[in-house]
Design a protein around this motif. Structure first.
Motif, PDB file in Angstrom:
ATOM      1  N   ARG A  30       0.818  -1.212   0.000  1.00 32.01           N
ATOM      2  CA  ARG A  30       0.000   0.000   0.000  1.00 32.01           C
ATOM      3  C   ARG A  30       0.853   1.263   0.000  1.00 32.01           C
ATOM      4  O   ARG A  30       0.508   2.250  -0.616  1.00 32.01           O
ATOM      5  CB  ARG A  30      -0.911   0.015   1.213  1.00 32.01           C
ATOM      6  CG  ARG A  30      -1.986  -1.034   1.127  1.00 32.01           C
ATOM      7  CD  ARG A  30      -2.773  -1.056   2.394  1.00 32.01           C
ATOM      8  NE  ARG A  30      -1.954  -1.715   3.413  1.00 32.01           N
ATOM      9  CZ  ARG A  30      -2.219  -1.732   4.680  1.00 32.01           C
ATOM     10  NH1 ARG A  30      -3.269  -1.100   5.128  1.00 32.01           N
ATOM     11  NH2 ARG A  30      -1.448  -2.372   5.523  1.00 32.01           N
ATOM     12  N   SER A  31       1.942   1.234   0.674  1.00 30.99           N
ATOM     13  CA  SER A  31       2.771   2.426   0.770  1.00 30.99           C
ATOM     14  C   SER A  31       4.234   1.999   0.811  1.00 30.99           C
ATOM     15  O   SER A  31       4.578   0.968   1.387  1.00 30.99           O
ATOM     16  CB  SER A  31       2.432   3.199   2.044  1.00 30.99           C
ATOM     17  OG  SER A  31       3.377   4.224   2.263  1.00 30.99           O
ATOM     18  N   THR A  32       5.084   2.802   0.221  1.00 27.06           N
ATOM     19  CA  THR A  32       6.513   2.486   0.269  1.00 27.06           C
ATOM     20  C   THR A  32       7.094   2.803   1.642  1.00 27.06           C
ATOM     21  O   THR A  32       8.183   2.365   1.970  1.00 27.06           O
ATOM     22  CB  THR A  32       7.281   3.267  -0.807  1.00 27.06           C
ATOM     23  OG1 THR A  32       7.017   4.657  -0.646  1.00 27.06           O
ATOM     24  CG2 THR A  32       6.847   2.824  -2.181  1.00 27.06           C
ATOM     25  N   TRP A  33       6.375   3.590   2.447  1.00 26.92           N
ATOM     26  CA  TRP A  33       6.828   3.936   3.790  1.00 26.92           C
ATOM     27  C   TRP A  33       6.473   2.871   4.814  1.00 26.92           C
ATOM     28  O   TRP A  33       6.949   2.905   5.948  1.00 26.92           O
ATOM     29  CB  TRP A  33       6.221   5.262   4.232  1.00 26.92           C
ATOM     30  CG  TRP A  33       6.758   6.408   3.454  1.00 26.92           C
ATOM     31  CD1 TRP A  33       6.144   7.017   2.406  1.00 26.92           C
ATOM     32  CD2 TRP A  33       8.006   7.048   3.627  1.00 26.92           C
ATOM     33  NE1 TRP A  33       6.942   8.024   1.920  1.00 26.92           N
ATOM     34  CE2 TRP A  33       8.099   8.056   2.652  1.00 26.92           C
ATOM     35  CE3 TRP A  33       9.064   6.874   4.514  1.00 26.92           C
ATOM     36  CZ2 TRP A  33       9.198   8.885   2.557  1.00 26.92           C
ATOM     37  CZ3 TRP A  33      10.162   7.703   4.409  1.00 26.92           C
ATOM     38  CH2 TRP A  33      10.221   8.695   3.441  1.00 26.92           C
ATOM     39  N   LEU A  34       5.622   1.924   4.456  1.00 28.88           N
ATOM     40  CA  LEU A  34       5.154   0.916   5.401  1.00 28.88           C
ATOM     41  C   LEU A  34       6.285   0.064   5.990  1.00 28.88           C
ATOM     42  O   LEU A  34       6.336  -0.126   7.207  1.00 28.88           O
ATOM     43  CB  LEU A  34       4.099   0.041   4.725  1.00 28.88           C
ATOM     44  CG  LEU A  34       3.128  -0.693   5.605  1.00 28.88           C
ATOM     45  CD1 LEU A  34       2.370   0.257   6.515  1.00 28.88           C
ATOM     46  CD2 LEU A  34       2.151  -1.470   4.745  1.00 28.88           C
TER      47      LEU A  34
END
Length: 75
Positions: A30-34
């Motif tokens: 969902r997010s590259t920051w996850l």
């Protein structure tokens, strides 16, 4: 206890062997920051939360009626 450890190690090995065949891992997260946020959360637990009970191990052992050498993390 040794049998349980061997079974868990075998299961972990099988996951590593068959990781390429798991179809649900093919989509983009969902997010590259996850992953970074997860890593920071794990680092927080190991660096800030886990040392606190270890510093008060004697108090835990005395209040719970445990032997002094019983690791507080097992409680």
């Amino acid at each position: 206890m040794i049998l349980l450890t061997a079974l868990l190690a075998a299961g972990l090995g099988l996951i590593h062997i068959f990781i390429g065949r798991l179809r649900f891992l093919g989509h983009v997260p969902r997010s590259t920051w996850l992953p970074a946020a997860g890593g920071l959360a794990v680092a927080y637990v190991f660096l800030h939360i886990l040392p606190e009970p270890g510093a008060h191990q004697a108090t835990f052992a005395r209040e719970l009626g445990l032997r002094a050498e019983t690791p507080v993390f097992l409680v």
